[in-house]
Design a protein around this motif. Sequence first.
Motif, short mmCIF file in Angstrom:
data_model
loop_
_atom_site.label_atom_id
_atom_site.label_comp_id
_atom_site.label_asym_id
_atom_site.label_seq_id
_atom_site.Cartn_x
_atom_site.Cartn_y
_atom_site.Cartn_z
N TYR A 25 0.85 -1.20 0.00
CA TYR A 25 0.00 0.00 0.00
C TYR A 25 0.88 1.24 0.00
N ALA A 390 1.92 -1.68 5.29
CA ALA A 390 0.95 -2.59 5.90
C ALA A 390 0.20 -1.91 7.05
N THR A 391 0.92 -1.13 7.86
CA THR A 391 0.28 -0.41 8.96
C THR A 391 -0.66 0.67 8.43
N GLU A 393 -2.23 0.74 5.57
CA GLU A 393 -3.41 0.09 5.00
C GLU A 393 -4.34 -0.43 6.09
N LYS A 394 -3.76 -0.93 7.18
CA LYS A 394 -4.58 -1.44 8.29
C LYS A 394 -5.38 -0.30 8.93
N ILE A 395 -4.77 0.86 9.06
CA ILE A 395 -5.46 2.01 9.66
C ILE A 395 -6.64 2.44 8.80
N SER A 397 -8.19 0.91 6.48
CA SER A 397 -9.21 -0.13 6.25
C SER A 397 -10.21 -0.20 7.40
N GLN A 398 -9.86 0.37 8.57
CA GLN A 398 -10.77 0.36 9.72
C GLN A 398 -11.62 1.63 9.82
N ASN A 485 0.41 -0.90 16.26
CA ASN A 485 0.28 -1.91 15.20
C ASN A 485 -0.75 -1.52 14.14
N GLY A 486 -1.38 -0.34 14.27
CA GLY A 486 -2.34 0.13 13.29
C GLY A 486 -3.79 -0.09 13.65
N ASP A 487 -4.07 -0.75 14.75
CA ASP A 487 -5.45 -0.96 15.19
C ASP A 487 -6.05 0.37 15.67
#
Length: 492
Positions: A25, A390-391, A393-395, A397-398, A485-487
């Motif tokens: 990403y 990756a981090t 994209e994780k952020i 995506s939520q 971790n991006g959560d």
Amino acid sequence: MKHLFALVLISAAILAGYGRSLNSYFCGYDDFAEIHRAQFEDSGDPLKILTTTHFGTTKYRPVQRGLSFITWTWGAHTAPPFRVRNLAFHLLVAYCIYGIGWFMLGAAVPATIAGLFFGIHPLAHQSVIVASWGVTAAYAFLFLSFFLFLYSLRCKHWALALTGSFASMLLGLLTYEPVIVNFGFIALYLLLWWRQHQPLPRRYLPALAFGSGLTLTLFVVPRFIFVAQKTAVTPLGLIAKNLLVYAGATLLPVDSLLANSLWETPLPSQVHLTRNLVLGLAAAGVALVLAFAYLLRQPLWRIRFKKLDWKTLGFFTVATIACLSPYLVFTPHASETYLYSPIAFYSLILTTALWRLLPGRSFFLAVGLLLTLAISGTLVRTENVIACAATAEKIVSQFPVGRWGQGSWDVILASTPQEPPLHRYGIYGYHGLSTIDPMEPGMPVAEWAAQLVAGNRALRVRVVQPDALPEQCTGSRECFRVLPNGDLELVR
């Protein structure tokens, strides 16, 4: 067949260094700024690509901006097309380095090693790995232009090759202004060609003069029309300081990020240029000069030094400095991005010198060590950016884009108090919330990222310090903490 083998070898090495990042990403504020402009400005009014400057600066780069718009639109609004595009242009630059080496050295081995060394050199990495940048495209146009110029001096269809050279140069100039140094490369090489009593095709010089004038005109006239500001010149003291930084970075045998990952040495962004450091660097320079003088006293080394092609090495050295000159004169801050083209010529200098100075086995041992260190540094950097992407994209995506897709929203984001300190160096070192917004002044990057995924420009997002979140999280605002971790953790 040997040319094909060299290009396959160069391609394999570059793909080994960058291949794992192709599905990643976006990462960092430049990516989100560029694609936000493509989505919300250029898609609605593509004419702005030709009529406005680069984010309101003195930089006029319609080809770079057009490439971003095309890649974003035709690439289904995803990051991999940008990464594939950049890597393709980087491959083309490496191929051109091989071709230039072949023309100027007349030997496939050093030309191949130069293309390999440049292709996987860590100092070229940032220009390739930042998905939205057009640096590799610009220098692909520059080196292709110079390669076609060299070819035009050696082929029957010189007019076609020269036309291609100037067309490529114009594309490069409208992508990235420092490509203008290519005029200097051409003039200097013509001088060497003349000094060697090499013939020029009939009517070659008038065609060269006409092509140069037309290319410069097509570059200067749009700038005169659309660029209103004047470019500031960097003070001499800062030029000298930056030149020292660039020289030190280039001559380091081990990449700074590789050293940081292995031995936890400080990143360049954490190093301050103190008096003791300057003295240490000066002492190292004196030691190198003394070592060189000692070698010259040895009869065998003196013979080898005399066999060096000093004219070609001199050309590569002048070209290396020339590539840096626009950044030294017009850009006050040092950046690895500006070493992309100098590293190309440095690769030719280094491999040419080693090829002539070291006997067969010693040459390949030295080259093996250099290539191992280079690919190791590049792999460390690639993994760093993969983790950042990756981090990020994780952020995003939520984000609740189903709700945020329409209407006005006011969102507050903050990292956690336990977030590790950000030690960023260029595109490297991002983690947690900083992967989408490192809180650069005047750049609402998290807002751009949220607007992109939600498709809603009325969405407002601000990033605040962790301790400021309670007092900012009032009224109808939606507030989130972003974990390392991006959560996302909903606050209210």
